[in-house]
Design a protein around this motif. Structure first.
Motif, PDB file in Angstrom:
ATOM      1  N   SER A   3      16.978 -24.465 -24.726  1.00 10.89           N
ATOM      2  CA  SER A   3      18.346 -23.967 -24.854  1.00 10.89           C
ATOM      3  C   SER A   3      18.526 -22.707 -24.014  1.00 10.89           C
ATOM      4  O   SER A   3      17.725 -21.790 -24.072  1.00 10.89           O
ATOM      5  CB  SER A   3      18.644 -23.666 -26.327  1.00 10.89           C
ATOM      6  OG  SER A   3      19.943 -23.185 -26.469  1.00 10.89           O
ATOM      7  N   GLY A  10      28.777 -22.525 -26.420  1.00 13.91           N
ATOM      8  CA  GLY A  10      28.879 -23.895 -26.908  1.00 13.91           C
ATOM      9  C   GLY A  10      29.480 -23.978 -28.296  1.00 13.91           C
ATOM     10  O   GLY A  10      30.349 -24.819 -28.571  1.00 13.91           O
ATOM     11  N   ARG A  14      33.019 -25.741 -29.240  1.00 15.63           N
ATOM     12  CA  ARG A  14      33.116 -26.766 -30.290  1.00 15.63           C
ATOM     13  C   ARG A  14      34.162 -26.373 -31.326  1.00 15.63           C
ATOM     14  O   ARG A  14      34.996 -27.196 -31.739  1.00 15.63           O
ATOM     15  CB  ARG A  14      31.756 -26.971 -30.964  1.00 15.63           C
ATOM     16  CG  ARG A  14      31.802 -28.054 -32.044  1.00 15.63           C
ATOM     17  CD  ARG A  14      30.453 -28.308 -32.681  1.00 15.63           C
ATOM     18  NE  ARG A  14      29.592 -28.971 -31.724  1.00 15.63           N
ATOM     19  CZ  ARG A  14      28.390 -28.508 -31.352  1.00 15.63           C
ATOM     20  NH1 ARG A  14      27.928 -27.395 -31.858  1.00 15.63           N
ATOM     21  NH2 ARG A  14      27.666 -29.174 -30.488  1.00 15.63           N
ATOM     22  N   ILE A  41      26.971 -28.828 -22.884  1.00 17.80           N
ATOM     23  CA  ILE A  41      27.502 -27.460 -22.898  1.00 17.80           C
ATOM     24  C   ILE A  41      27.660 -26.990 -24.340  1.00 17.80           C
ATOM     25  O   ILE A  41      27.239 -25.894 -24.702  1.00 17.80           O
ATOM     26  CB  ILE A  41      28.853 -27.366 -22.144  1.00 17.80           C
ATOM     27  CG1 ILE A  41      28.657 -27.635 -20.656  1.00 17.80           C
ATOM     28  CG2 ILE A  41      29.496 -25.992 -22.372  1.00 17.80           C
ATOM     29  CD1 ILE A  41      29.961 -27.800 -19.886  1.00 17.80           C
ATOM     30  N   GLU A  42      28.246 -27.841 -25.177  1.00 18.14           N
ATOM     31  CA  GLU A  42      28.461 -27.477 -26.583  1.00 18.14           C
ATOM     32  C   GLU A  42      27.142 -27.234 -27.319  1.00 18.14           C
ATOM     33  O   GLU A  42      27.082 -26.407 -28.209  1.00 18.14           O
ATOM     34  CB  GLU A  42      29.267 -28.557 -27.307  1.00 18.14           C
ATOM     35  CG  GLU A  42      30.746 -28.507 -27.038  1.00 18.14           C
ATOM     36  CD  GLU A  42      31.549 -29.372 -27.988  1.00 18.14           C
ATOM     37  OE1 GLU A  42      30.959 -30.074 -28.851  1.00 18.14           O
ATOM     38  OE2 GLU A  42      32.788 -29.361 -27.863  1.00 18.14           O
ATOM     39  N   ARG A  43      26.095 -27.952 -26.942  1.00 16.25           N
ATOM     40  CA  ARG A  43      24.791 -27.780 -27.588  1.00 16.25           C
ATOM     41  C   ARG A  43      23.960 -26.661 -26.959  1.00 16.25           C
ATOM     42  O   ARG A  43      22.843 -26.398 -27.387  1.00 16.25           O
ATOM     43  CB  ARG A  43      24.012 -29.095 -27.559  1.00 16.25           C
ATOM     44  CG  ARG A  43      24.637 -30.145 -28.485  1.00 16.25           C
ATOM     45  CD  ARG A  43      23.877 -31.446 -28.477  1.00 16.25           C
ATOM     46  NE  ARG A  43      24.093 -32.129 -27.207  1.00 16.25           N
ATOM     47  CZ  ARG A  43      23.152 -32.795 -26.541  1.00 16.25           C
ATOM     48  NH1 ARG A  43      21.918 -32.862 -26.995  1.00 16.25           N
ATOM     49  NH2 ARG A  43      23.439 -33.399 -25.403  1.00 16.25           N
ATOM     50  N   GLY A  44      24.509 -25.989 -25.937  1.00 17.71           N
ATOM     51  CA  GLY A  44      23.812 -24.877 -25.310  1.00 17.71           C
ATOM     52  C   GLY A  44      22.739 -25.287 -24.332  1.00 17.71           C
ATOM     53  O   GLY A  44      21.871 -24.481 -23.981  1.00 17.71           O
TER      54      GLY A  44
END
Length: 151
Positions: A3, A10, A14, A41-44
């Motif tokens: 990450s 992210g 979200r 992107i949302e999960r980093g």
């Protein structure tokens, strides 16, 4: 995949997407990016470019500058004055669009002259990319007539 330091971005994206009641696929389509990329992107897992952040901000109808700060593209403290100055100029109802653009170009020119590079991430760099006002006289020197800009 490790990450990156964009988890905060992210999580924020979200949250904004859910507030706007958009699915991941709907936001990806509206922003012109792929569904898997937006998910990363949302999960980093991915750090998006300023251009992608601008497209996502537009799709979410939120400030691109906020996303730039969260992504570490803009330094909130250092760039706050520049962003605020631009916002005041753009919000002034007494100026027409041409006058606003000329003022922004002059502002950018003076900042560059004084050793402050214009943040391209702010999305307001000059059209010719040189940072000068783009307004020249027939002699080739910068020349702005205040009477012309006041009309």
């Amino acid at each position: 995949m490790a990450s990156l330091n964009v988890g905060n971005l992210g999580e924020y994206l979200r949250e904004q997407r859910r507030t706007a009641q958009l699915s991941l696929r709907q936001l990806a389509d509206a922003a012109g990016v792929s569904n898997p990329y937006l998910s990363q992107i949302e999960r980093g897992l991915r750090k998006p470019s300023a251009e992608v952040l601008q497209q996502v901000a537009k799709a979410l109808r939120i400030s691109a500058e906020t996303l730039y700060v969260r992504a570490g593209i803009l330094d909130a403290e250092r760039d706050r004055d520049e962003v605020e100055t631009r916002a005041v100029i753009l919000a002034d109802p007494t100026l027409n669009e041409r006058q606003k653009q000329v003022l922004l170009q002059i502002y950018e020119s003076f900042r560059k002259e004084n050793g402050f590079e214009i943040g391209e991430a702010a999305g307001e760099s000059s059209a010719n990319g040189t940072g000068d006002t783009g307004i020249t006289s027939s002699s080739g020197t910068s020349d702005i007539d205040p009477q012309q800009t006041a009309s």
